[in-house]
Design an enzyme around this catalytic site. Structure first.
Site, PDB file in Angstrom:
ATOM      1  N   ARG D 258       0.873  -1.177   0.000  1.00  0.00           N
ATOM      2  CA  ARG D 258       0.000   0.000   0.000  1.00  0.00           C
ATOM      3  C   ARG D 258       0.906   1.221   0.000  1.00  0.00           C
ATOM      4  O   ARG D 258       1.510   1.543   1.029  1.00  0.00           O
ATOM      5  CB  ARG D 258      -0.849  -0.039   1.281  1.00  0.00           C
ATOM      6  CG  ARG D 258      -2.011   0.928   1.329  1.00  0.00           C
ATOM      7  CD  ARG D 258      -2.593   0.990   2.731  1.00  0.00           C
ATOM      8  NE  ARG D 258      -1.789   1.876   3.557  1.00  0.00           N
ATOM      9  CZ  ARG D 258      -1.551   1.717   4.849  1.00  0.00           C
ATOM     10  NH1 ARG D 258      -2.047   0.688   5.508  1.00  0.00           N
ATOM     11  NH2 ARG D 258      -0.815   2.589   5.518  1.00  0.00           N
ATOM     12  N   HIS D 262      -3.540   4.451   4.725  1.00  0.00           N
ATOM     13  CA  HIS D 262      -4.619   3.465   4.798  1.00  0.00           C
ATOM     14  C   HIS D 262      -5.911   4.046   4.240  1.00  0.00           C
ATOM     15  O   HIS D 262      -6.527   3.503   3.334  1.00  0.00           O
ATOM     16  CB  HIS D 262      -4.830   3.016   6.245  1.00  0.00           C
ATOM     17  CG  HIS D 262      -6.082   2.236   6.433  1.00  0.00           C
ATOM     18  ND1 HIS D 262      -6.220   0.959   5.973  1.00  0.00           N
ATOM     19  CD2 HIS D 262      -7.271   2.566   6.999  1.00  0.00           C
ATOM     20  CE1 HIS D 262      -7.452   0.524   6.251  1.00  0.00           C
ATOM     21  NE2 HIS D 262      -8.101   1.492   6.867  1.00  0.00           N
ATOM     22  N   TYR D 271       3.813   4.949  11.891  1.00  0.00           N
ATOM     23  CA  TYR D 271       4.143   3.537  12.121  1.00  0.00           C
ATOM     24  C   TYR D 271       5.057   2.887  11.087  1.00  0.00           C
ATOM     25  O   TYR D 271       5.446   1.747  11.256  1.00  0.00           O
ATOM     26  CB  TYR D 271       2.855   2.718  12.261  1.00  0.00           C
ATOM     27  CG  TYR D 271       1.856   2.898  11.127  1.00  0.00           C
ATOM     28  CD1 TYR D 271       2.036   2.239   9.906  1.00  0.00           C
ATOM     29  CD2 TYR D 271       0.745   3.729  11.276  1.00  0.00           C
ATOM     30  CE1 TYR D 271       1.136   2.412   8.864  1.00  0.00           C
ATOM     31  CE2 TYR D 271      -0.163   3.912  10.233  1.00  0.00           C
ATOM     32  CZ  TYR D 271       0.032   3.250   9.040  1.00  0.00           C
ATOM     33  OH  TYR D 271      -0.851   3.407   8.017  1.00  0.00           O
TER      34      TYR D 271
END
Ligand SMILES: Cc1ncc(C[n+]2csc(CCOP(=O)(O)OP(=O)(O)O)c2C)c(N)n1
Ligand SMILES: Cc1ncc(C[n+]2csc(CCOP(=O)(O)OP(=O)(O)O)c2C)c(N)n1
Ligand SMILES: [Mg+2]
Ligand SMILES: [Mg+2]
Lengths: 326, 368, 326, 368
Positions: D258, D262, D271
């Protein structure tokens, strides 16, 4: 006193409870490194490490089931469901075990866990992210169901929920997460679960509500008073179950006129139980039919229409006028 | 680069030590102390006889529905025998023999199947959870318990039981995955008794073994002859050692057989053949263990008879005690007990109304 | 007309619908070879084969999720949950998809499935086998919730549920499965979903009930009439949602006195919605507070105490006497 | 007899055909027709550019939250390209490129992320389900659809998409197991994009691959380089052939990444590292496909530029149309539409009350 948003206030509650009680464990999807998708658990991972703040795999039943085991062992898990629309994946763990272990074991085991979840509309979210289905949990013997209405009581109720010896479903009105700030004391503050609160006094009309609906209700009450001089008494339930009917029954006996406001769908919703209690306990004082101002019995619409779905100050005000005129 | 075979880190083994005829593989025999062997033998016999007695009681309407354990004594007792008293057992609903090993009284079992929630208050405070009926749901509790023990630095493992049918539930998957990810000290003991009510193992899943499902979680897995109490013990002991050493969970598949009906409400003739049952009768876990113990001169015919007798007396005493208790257990107002730590206001009111109803009913009764 | 038990009547409905419509597929745990643990699907496997009667693996979400897919494809799956206490494992499929697909796709897809489950107390069953939680489904927009009260209407309502274009949760009061027989015509009989029924007329008191509670209510009504001459009107809801309030509202307007009887826990139970509707639509005709005779807000007790938990004719009768005397 | 290794029937392979540098394994090249290759290329570019435009719109507050697909174009388009028009696609929520391939208009996508349920009414009647947000839950629908197609004797397969995170849900397990048991013609396509919001693949499960989870179900499984559109196509074609031939379901794990957040509500800097993202940028699925097509002389620089231009125009037209529609889409009373086949009495009353409220609000507005 520091002025905190509800997110910060909830974070304070978690932080302080974790600091003072090593039984408190936070777990859920993205609650660690990421601090939760709404940042309610922000900083806890850094402060307490991955032994106390668990980023779990993506599985709600896993999270709730594991929490039940932890609680049985003597810990105080506070698990987060990323949205209340995904608690259903774990519904069987809640209904089948969290709610029953005390009874099933005749008190040998109990499940002092908190299930936190953001709920309700108002933040332009995707499908499944805006529903209000607190009635499911309120109708489940063995569970408690708590919904705060502002930063300060959110903090104080979450502390109480963590310390409660029974499983508490704690729904956080996400529309309020960052809506405004409130004075929240650094010192410990605990509000009892199972107690409602009169947040505005008045003798002409009683409005029972909770969660994010409290603000539009208060706004409507103010306008009503300004425009017509009529004084609405506003009661914030704070706990949905066990339902504290003492204040709203007493108020209804005085005013004789009651309106209930909630986001949840109308039919078989929480408002129905409030009506039933009023009929049982204040029947002879009621001057007018109790009125429900609620969400509709449809799937929560995509966000372009959420304001049409949600009760708002105008709807409350118009309904109040009709109720008083009657 | 192109289509290359992925090598798996783990492999799945099958273990048998004591075969159907009572022959033992000397190299693998875990050499359990004689006292433990005899204790296990007695527990197996007690399990079998207790089932028969419960069935009698049920058929006479003295208790309600219950799930018999006959045929699965080795799988249950071989596993719990590994546990230390502080270790946890998280049962499904067909582990009566194991529960009794862990300290639950026969009286509590009878009382519970007699429909009295109060049964649980007879149970010792030790770390054994009550029966869990929603299939597969209890396994996650073992994960939470195991995790909590490690968090507390306490050397405890959690053993959880479930059936072949339970492996189809989402909760099985979530529990296995969580346990592996968190390296929780959990032993997942599948009693593959070949049937989930009327659904045979082969219709439950297409994987040739249940043990190999461990590969989906990067977890150790092993299949054992579940009617071979020595193999069950050995496999579970290995799993417990792994768990205590921080090596995480293990899936142990015990191949066994449900010799009786699913519950007393079930009629297995509708879905399985008498031949199949006969075939498994020849693999009976008690028979082969008895041969083994006799060969090891730990049992004699006389001793066998004596144990049988003692067990029947123990059961009779429990039946008497339970039935006496059922007659006198008192007021149904106990349905309001243990709902919450404290009665809620609504429950207080409901409890009062309930008592008023009771009084009214009694009065009417005496008026009539 | 043949006299059938409810089990036989339900079996007749399934059998005839399967015979006349090859879109109808039965699936669930043990519904095939075994004919279902209560034998409701007995003989269907032999008659229609394993292409139309599917013994599934033991997984409720699997069963409901697969049914949703079948329904989307154009079939009419009728899935069985072995007991209503195990629907929770599939709650997210019901709430998240069955109830929403029509809306989500704006009518492109819909989910004409029936979820059948035995529910309620009275058969000396184990834990999780006796609960009444129809309110969960009734409060879920997009679902219909039907509960028959006898063999004949069970058959006719199940036929209607199978033909309904929307998902129907169909709870079968297992206490009635073999309790008595009723004339059930072999010829097609369909009862509309969403309609309640007046099963006894009377002008002194209205009793609203459904499912297994209808029989004790009728017994109490008979005794009441015998003992005091007072005539209770008894209304059988048959459909819980969408709730048909027309008959009970009209009746309450005539009698002014209403009692609601259900097995479900009292708080936030179906009775509350009935009270709310009565307050909204018959307020000025109510002479006495509406009374709820219900299960208690506790986990359903093990069976030795189930008769203490469940409303019965005596409790209904005593309550009726008080209500009339008031 | 004793501890013997259980041989697995199946094994798991890894497949790559077109590597990061655009080099192709000639033996494995599925030799797709040039027109299809170019159509795929255009669809990939459109997917990428549409993401960028949606992000703009979101940042300007013109639409709400949405999940970008960038980086996953090969995994999505390589898979759907295999499908016949009558085959079913059952998406999760991050398959915009695939949905558009299947006939959904860009306008519908914009309208939906603009918060209008009416978007769905723009969609063609074809067999593509709407976006499903509850993670993992849609896979079971594909099983039911696949089963129904076989029941009807119709030669259709169902392809369902899900992420690495979804493999942890119980529904993943139940869907895989049901599909295998009923030999449903289903292709389970896992877009393993390495992250489930902030949770890396290695914390999601301990199994070294997702593909090997197929072993738990006695089902075929394969891992492919998910940024290699030829490998994705080849693996899915093989799975589709198997399904059509009655060979049951296949799990296809596509290793991809990805590249963006998100959803637009997410901040991946919290993160994951920029280096990690950089590393994956070098494996971009479009870049390598572009090299391949250029080497095959199907693309030139000029053609690339022309396609880019056309795609941008197509997107602009869709934005204009959607925004026009959003301004004029009319009355919010549509929230009562499609609740049931027919409005219930309560809904009729609520709808009337809603309209009365609207009228009152309008009147107040004009009074004020
Ligand atoms: C979630 C759930 N679904 C259905 C049931 C009903 N039920 C009880 S036991 C059983 C079969 C269990 O099979 P298995 O797991 O193999 O255990 P066994 O009965 O063979 O010991 C079923 C379907 C249940 N108790 N829980
Ligand atoms: C049942 C459920 N739980 C939680 C969420 C919130 N959520 C949305 S996407 C997501 C992560 C999904 O990860 P993955 O399956 O890998 O798909 P990806 O987002 O990477 O495409 C989460 C936790 C959800 N939508 N549904
Ligand atoms: Mg079994
Ligand atoms: Mg992912």
């Amino acid at each position: 006193m520091p002025k905190l948003t509800m997110v910060q206030a909830l974070n304070l509650a978690l932080n302080q409870e974790m600091a003072s009680d090593d039984r408190v464990i936070v777990l859920g999807e993205d609650v660690g490194m990421d601090g939760g998708v709404f940042r309610v658990t922000d900083g806890l991972y850094a402060a307490y490490g991955r032994q106390r703040v668990l980023d779990t795999p993506l599985a709600e039943s896993g999270i709730v089931g594991m929490s039940i085991g932890m609680a049985i062992y003597g810990l105080r898990p506070v698990c987060e469901m990323q949205f209340s629309g995904f608690v259903y994946q774990a519904f069987h763990q809640l209904e089948g075990h969290a709610a029953r272990m005390r009874w099933r074991s005749q008190g040998r085991y109990h499940v002092p866990m908190v299930l936190r979840a953001p709920y309700g509309g108002g933040v332009r979210a995707l499908e499944h992210h805006s529903e209000s289905r607190e009635a499911y949990y309120a109708h489940t013997p063995g569970l408690k169901m708590v919904i705060p209405s502002g930063p300060r009581n959110a903090r104080a109720l979450l502390v109480a929920a963590i310390r409660d010896p029974d499983p508490v479903v704690f729904f956080e009105p996400k529309a309020l997460y960052r809506a405004y700030r409130e004075d929240v004391p650094q010192e410990e503050e605990v509000l009892p679960i199972g107690k409602s609160q009169t947040v505005r006094e008045g003798g002409d009309l009683t409005i029972v509500t909770y969660g994010a609906m409290l603000r539009p209700v208060l706004a409507a009450a103010t306008t009503l008073q300004e425009q017509s001089g009529a004084a609405a008494e506003v009661i914030d339930l704070q706990t949905i179950a066990p339902l504290d009917d003492s204040l709203f029954v007493a108020s209804a006996r005085r005013t004789g006129r009651v309106m209930i406001v909630h986001e949840a769908p109308r039919s078989f919703g929480p408002g129905a139980e409030i009506v039933a209690r009023l009929v049982e306990k204040a029947f002879y004082h009621l001057e007018e039919p109790i009125v429900r101002v609620t969400g509709y019995d449809v799937v929560f619409p995509l966000f372009a229409r959420e304001n049409s779905y949600l009760p708002n100050a105008d709807r409350v005000l118009r309904t109040a006028r009709r109720l008083i005129a009657a | 680069m192109p289509r290359r075979r992925i090598e798996l880190n783990d492999h799945i083994a099958h273990l048998t030590i004591l075969d159907e005829k009572g022959a033992v593989d000397k190299k693998l025999d875990p050499h359990l102390p004689p006292a433990l062997l005899l204790k296990l033998y007695r527990a197996m016999v007690r399990g079998r006889r207790f089932d028969e007695r419960l069935l009698d009681l049920q058929r006479q309407g003295r208790i309600g529905t219950f799930p018999p354990t006959s045929g699965q004594e080795a799988a249950q007792l071989g596993a719990v025998a590994v546990l230390q008293p502080e270790d946890w057992m998280v049962p499904a609903f067909r582990e009566t023999a194991a529960e009794v090993w862990r300290g639950r009284s026969l009286e509590s079992v009878i009382l519970a199947y007699g429909g009295f929630s109060e049964a649980a208050s007879l149970d010792p405070p030790g770390p054994t959870l009550p029966v869990s009926i929603p299939v597969g749901s209890q396994m996650l509790h073992a994960v939470g318990i195991g995790w909590a023990a490690r968090y507390r630095g306490e050397d405890r493992v959690a053993l959880t039981f479930f059936g072949d049918g339970a492996t189809s539930e989402g909760d099985f998957h979530e529990a296995m995955n969580f346990a592996a990810v968190f390296r929780a000290p959990v032993i997942f003991l599948c009693q593959n008794n070949q049937w989930a009510i009327s659904i045979p193992r082969t219709q439950q899943t297409r994987s040739p073994t249940i043990a190999q499902k461990a590969l989906a979680y990067g977890m150790a897995g092993i299949q054992v002859d579940g009617n071979d109490i020595l193999a069950v013990y050995a496999a579970v002991a290995e799993a417990a050692d792994r768990a205590r050493a921080g090596g995480g969970p293990t899936l142990v598949e015990c191949e066994t057989y449900r010799m009786m009906m699913h519950t007393t409400a079930d009629d297995p003739k509708r879905y399985r053949s008498e031949e199949e049952v006969e075939g498994w009768r020849r693999k009976d876990p008690i028979t082969r263990f008895e041969i083994y113990l006799q060969r090891r001169r730990l049992l004699t015919k006389a001793k066998i008879a004596a144990i049988a007798q003692e067990v029947l007396e123990e059961i009779q005493a429990a039946v008497d005690a339970a039935e006496a208790k059922m007659r006198t257990i008192g007021d149904p107002v106990t349905i309001f007990d243990h709902a919450y730590a404290e009665l809620t206001p609504a429950l207080r009111a409901q409890r009062e109304a309930f008592q008023a109803e009771q009084a009214a009913a009694t009065k009417e009764g005496s008026d009539a």
